[in-house]
Scaffold this active site. Structure first.
Site, PDB file in Angstrom:
ATOM      1  CB  CYS A   1      -4.468  -2.905  11.843  1.00 33.20           C
ATOM      2  SG  CYS A   1      -6.215  -2.478  12.056  1.00 33.20           S
TER       3      CYS A   1
ATOM      4  CE  LYS B   1       4.955   0.139  13.447  1.00 33.00           C
ATOM      5  NZ  LYS B   1       5.722   1.159  12.710  1.00 33.00           N
ATOM      6  CB  THR B   2      -3.864   2.022   9.939  1.00 34.09           C
ATOM      7  OG1 THR B   2      -3.806   3.461   9.801  1.00 34.09           O
ATOM      8  CG2 THR B   2      -3.947   1.673  11.413  1.00 34.09           C
TER       9      THR B   2
ATOM     10  CB  VAL C   1      15.753  -5.040  -0.427  1.00 31.59           C
ATOM     11  CG1 VAL C   1      16.849  -4.199   0.206  1.00 31.59           C
ATOM     12  CG2 VAL C   1      15.164  -4.315  -1.627  1.00 31.59           C
TER      13      VAL C   1
ATOM     14  CD  GLN D   1      -1.145  -7.007   4.760  1.00 29.71           C
ATOM     15  OE1 GLN D   1      -1.020  -7.040   5.989  1.00 29.71           O
ATOM     16  NE2 GLN D   1      -0.103  -6.917   3.948  1.00 29.71           N
TER      17      GLN D   1
ATOM     18  CB  ALA E   1      -6.286   5.229   7.669  1.00 29.53           C
TER      19      ALA E   1
ATOM     20  CB  ALA F   1      -0.925  -0.007   1.219  1.00 30.58           C
TER      21      ALA F   1
ATOM     22  CD  GLU G   1       6.591  -6.324  -3.090  1.00 23.51           C
ATOM     23  OE1 GLU G   1       6.631  -7.538  -2.792  1.00 23.51           O
ATOM     24  OE2 GLU G   1       6.689  -5.406  -2.249  1.00 23.51           O
TER      25      GLU G   1
ATOM     26  CB  CYS H   1      -8.012   1.801  14.300  1.00 25.18           C
ATOM     27  SG  CYS H   1      -8.077   0.038  14.661  1.00 25.18           S
TER      28      CYS H   1
ATOM     29  CG  ASP I   1       2.499  -1.474   8.302  1.00 26.23           C
ATOM     30  OD1 ASP I   1       1.815  -0.473   8.596  1.00 26.23           O
ATOM     31  OD2 ASP I   1       2.005  -2.541   7.872  1.00 26.23           O
TER      32      ASP I   1
END
Length: 423
Positions: free
Chosen positions: A172, A317-318, A89, A54, A320, A24, A46, A352, A309
């Site tokens: 979250c 850690k969301t 990585v 998630q 949003a 995200a 990636e 949240c 995160d």
């Protein structure tokens, strides 16, 4: 165009902007940067072949979403304007502006964005990883496991259900409770809750880190008759024996372990930054990416930014949080490339949506220090109360906004704050 880019040995490929992570955070910030300057050369590293929404896994575990709506092929969401290195990585060599890949090659950069997410440390709880998926042991934090959660919820008629939350920080922070509330709501609606002993074992000392939302959650704890155990940390699981070991701490620093039998266990593992961050000069004392709270630029290396995160900032850690962070990183990174002052500020926003029952949500929106930061109209987010409108937003609107908005650089309700000229 998208390319599974490979670099011949001995030849160093360099990009203006290099992003580590295609979740995200990585894709959102790529879209935000491209939106502001379409001429920039951007690359993403990636290794994954699937991209997961998630926040939807809790809803799968509650029987609300189908699993397939929470996942897409990475190639479908990777922006067409980036070069995609489908590698892992192993190290960031910040002093020479290079990132080392798992095939031994390296990529150079002018500006680096670190958004690799975090690592779920399943091995941090003895026996948990091997126990998952059988004998009633499940976790909505594991890809594909939320369906097993839903199966267990539907089939459990009597006995003991345990829900756990590890030490912070975790992604979250409300998700462990969401699983418990949705499960309890199902059991209540189907007349079996009185035959169940539902326990919540929280490694922390409070139900939720922002006090304003605690009364609403406590009302649901009482409604469902949940036995809450604070400073109780899951340390071991024996799946075949259906037993869990918890370590409890008292106010004097003393600890003791006790074994609890279960019929269902929803376990959440401890979490940490990836090794190439936590064991590097890029990390703070806690092992997380050492960023300035407002600019999201690294405190030591001015050509490195971060979000998501992996960040060591004090926000939740969301997804949003990422929605608010991406525009800040985009504006400040471009300003940095142009040798201009960094004017965009992130104020710690996180959201949240606490699913306290099927059809109602307490939509927690807050920033640094637990300061409330409501961004939605009152009819959607009525302060600290559970509302049906917030459920409608979570269940019906946010998935589409994620796939078609946030990942595309549409910054709805996400304009950065402006730093003071003296900062």
């Amino acid at each position: 165009m998208i390319s599974n880019t490979t670099t011949p040995r001995g030849e160093l490929k360099t990009h203006t902007v290099l992003i580590v992570g295609g979740g995200a955070a990585g894709i959102s910030v790529a879209a935000s940067i491209h939106k502001r300057d379409r001429n920039l050369d951007i690359a993403i590293i990636e290794p994954a072949t699937r991209h997961h929404y998630q926040p939807g896994w809790t809803m799968v575990g509650g029987g609300v979403f189908r699993p397939e709506v929470t996942s897409k092929a990475m190639s479908e969401v990777m922006p067409s304007f980036v070069s995609w290195y489908q590698k892992g990585v192993t190290a960031v060599n910040q002093d020479i502006h290079q990132v080392e890949l798992d095939d031994g090659s390296s990529i150079g950069y002018e500006a680096l964005v670190l958004a690799p997410g975090l690592e779920l440390n399943w091995g941090g709880i003895e026996g948990l990883e091997t126990a998952l998926g059988s004998n009633g042991v499940t976790s909505n934090y594991r890809e594909g496991m939320a369906s097993y959660t839903w199966d267990m919820v539907q089939n459990l008629k009597r006995g003991r259900a345990l829900f756990t939350q590890p030490p912070m920080p975790i992604k979250c922070a409300g998700a462990p409770q969401k699983a418990m509330y949705l499960s309890s709501d199902y059991w209540l609606r189907h007349g079996v809750l009185n035959d169940l002993d539902v326990q919540f074992h929280n490694a922390g000392a409070v139900l939720f880190g922002v006090p304003d939302y605690v009364p609403a959650l406590e009302a649901y704890i009482e409604k469902y008759g949940i036995d809450v155990n604070f400073q109780s940390t899951l340390v071991a699981v024996n799946g075949p024996a259906r037993t869990a070991v918890f370590r409890s701490n008292d106010g004097d620093g003393n600890s003791q372990e006790r074994e609890v039998e279960f019929d269902m266990l929803h376990a959440v593992p401890p979490q940490r930054a990836p090794r190439f961050i936590r064991e590097s000069a890029l990390a703070n004392e806690g092992g997380w990416l050492d960023l300035e709270d407002d600019t999201l630029r690294h405190k030591t290396y001015p050509d490195i930014f971060g979000l998501g995160d992996v960040s060591g900032t004090g926000n939740a850690k969301t997804a949003a949080a990422v929605r608010k962070q991406a525009p800040v990183v985009a504006e400040n990174l471009i300003a940095s490339l142009r040798n201009q002052p960094l004017r965009a500020a992130y104020l710690g926003y996180g959201s949240c949506p606490l699913t306290v029952e099927n059809g109602k949500i307490v939509l927690a929106e807050f920033g640094y220090g637990g300061v409330l930061q409501p961004s939605f109209p009152r009819w959607i987010n009525d302060g600290t109360k559970a509302t049906r409108a917030a459920w409608w937003l979570k269940a019906k609107q946010l998935p589409a906004l994620y796939w078609h908005g946030m990942l595309k650089g549409h910054e709805w309700l996400a304009s950065p704050a402006v730093r003071s000229p003296k900062d």
